[in-house]
Write a protein that holds these residues in place. Structure first.
Motif, mmCIF file in Angstrom:
data_model
loop_
_atom_site.group_PDB
_atom_site.id
_atom_site.type_symbol
_atom_site.label_atom_id
_atom_site.label_comp_id
_atom_site.label_asym_id
_atom_site.label_seq_id
_atom_site.Cartn_x
_atom_site.Cartn_y
_atom_site.Cartn_z
ATOM 1 N N GLU A 92 0.843 -1.196 0.000
ATOM 2 C CA GLU A 92 0.000 0.000 0.000
ATOM 3 C C GLU A 92 0.879 1.247 0.000
ATOM 4 O O GLU A 92 0.568 2.240 -0.622
ATOM 5 C CB GLU A 92 -0.887 -0.041 1.251
ATOM 6 C CG GLU A 92 -1.947 1.001 1.333
ATOM 7 C CD GLU A 92 -2.825 0.757 2.543
ATOM 8 O OE1 GLU A 92 -3.006 1.722 3.315
ATOM 9 O OE2 GLU A 92 -3.303 -0.368 2.739
ATOM 10 N N LYS A 115 -7.158 -7.640 9.345
ATOM 11 C CA LYS A 115 -7.267 -8.962 8.742
ATOM 12 C C LYS A 115 -8.723 -9.261 8.453
ATOM 13 O O LYS A 115 -9.614 -8.762 9.137
ATOM 14 C CB LYS A 115 -6.628 -10.045 9.612
ATOM 15 C CG LYS A 115 -7.298 -10.286 10.936
ATOM 16 C CD LYS A 115 -6.545 -11.338 11.726
ATOM 17 C CE LYS A 115 -7.489 -12.459 12.121
ATOM 18 N NZ LYS A 115 -6.864 -13.521 12.889
ATOM 19 N N ILE A 126 -6.830 -12.334 4.224
ATOM 20 C CA ILE A 126 -5.932 -11.235 3.868
ATOM 21 C C ILE A 126 -5.531 -10.489 5.140
ATOM 22 O O ILE A 126 -6.391 -10.087 5.930
ATOM 23 C CB ILE A 126 -6.602 -10.284 2.867
ATOM 24 C CG1 ILE A 126 -6.928 -11.057 1.581
ATOM 25 C CG2 ILE A 126 -5.703 -9.072 2.578
ATOM 26 C CD1 ILE A 126 -7.823 -10.316 0.620
ATOM 27 N N THR A 128 -3.149 -7.304 6.668
ATOM 28 C CA THR A 128 -2.411 -6.076 6.380
ATOM 29 C C THR A 128 -1.393 -5.877 7.498
ATOM 30 O O THR A 128 -1.758 -5.855 8.678
ATOM 31 C CB THR A 128 -3.354 -4.866 6.283
ATOM 32 O OG1 THR A 128 -4.329 -5.133 5.262
ATOM 33 C CG2 THR A 128 -2.586 -3.594 5.939
ATOM 34 N N HIS A 147 0.050 -6.157 2.067
ATOM 35 C CA HIS A 147 -1.107 -7.056 2.103
ATOM 36 C C HIS A 147 -0.643 -8.457 1.744
ATOM 37 O O HIS A 147 0.017 -8.654 0.710
ATOM 38 C CB HIS A 147 -2.192 -6.586 1.131
ATOM 39 C CG HIS A 147 -2.612 -5.176 1.382
ATOM 40 N ND1 HIS A 147 -3.417 -4.821 2.436
ATOM 41 C CD2 HIS A 147 -2.310 -4.026 0.738
ATOM 42 C CE1 HIS A 147 -3.608 -3.506 2.422
ATOM 43 N NE2 HIS A 147 -2.938 -3.003 1.403
#
Length: 159
Positions: A92, A115, A126, A128, A147
């Motif tokens: 990101e 998450k 997923i 982060t 991510h």
């Protein structure tokens, strides 16, 4: 007696807000910097030419920021993602607020920011993560938000 397999953590084992301090630190040598820079076909004099770099604003060669990023992320593998990652999805943001110099030591930590279970990939989620790298003086030299697609424990252990 049993067997203990080194692994990272599964999606289910990660808690938002947890900060992981990774060890060991990594002292970066001039040889590391030159090798990585030439290996990746980066001809930037700021990393390769000590005489030229001495006349630039920082007064000496800088460690290639891509080496710093790779080492920052790599230092988290044993503790977080070894054998538990499906894929690195992307970054990101990536920032280098202060230079890293040959001879400096990079210390890394990772914080779980978010998450969520994957909507399209059952048994996966997923996560982060914010990775932060500091030099030996505690100055932040690199930070990124990443991510990662991770396995859920129950699904992965049975596959």
């Amino acid at each position: 007696m049993g067997t203990v397999q080194q692994r990272g953590l599964y999606f289910d084992e990660l808690e938002v807000g947890t900060v992981f301090k990774h060890a060991p630190g990594r002292t970066v040598t001039e040889a590391d910097n030159v090798f990585f820079t030439t290996l990746t076909m980066n001809t930037q004099s700021l990393h390769l030419d000590a005489h030229w770099s001495a006349e630039q604003p920082f007064g000496r060669p800088l460690v290639n920021s891509m080496f710093t990023l790779a080492t920052l992320v790599g230092s988290s593998v044993a503790q977080l993602t070894q054998g538990t990652i499906v894929a690195n999805l992307g970054f990101e943001s990536v920032n280098f607020p202060h230079p890293l110099y040959p001879g400096d030591t990079l210390y890394s930590e990772s914080e779980i920011l978010r998450k969520r279970a994957s909507a399209s990939r059952p048994g996966q989620g997923i996560v982060t993560v914010r990775h932060t790298g500091r030099n030996q003086d505690g100055t932040v030299v690199a930070e990124c938000t990443r991510h990662v697609l991770m396995w859920m424990k129950e699904h992965h252990e049975h596959t």
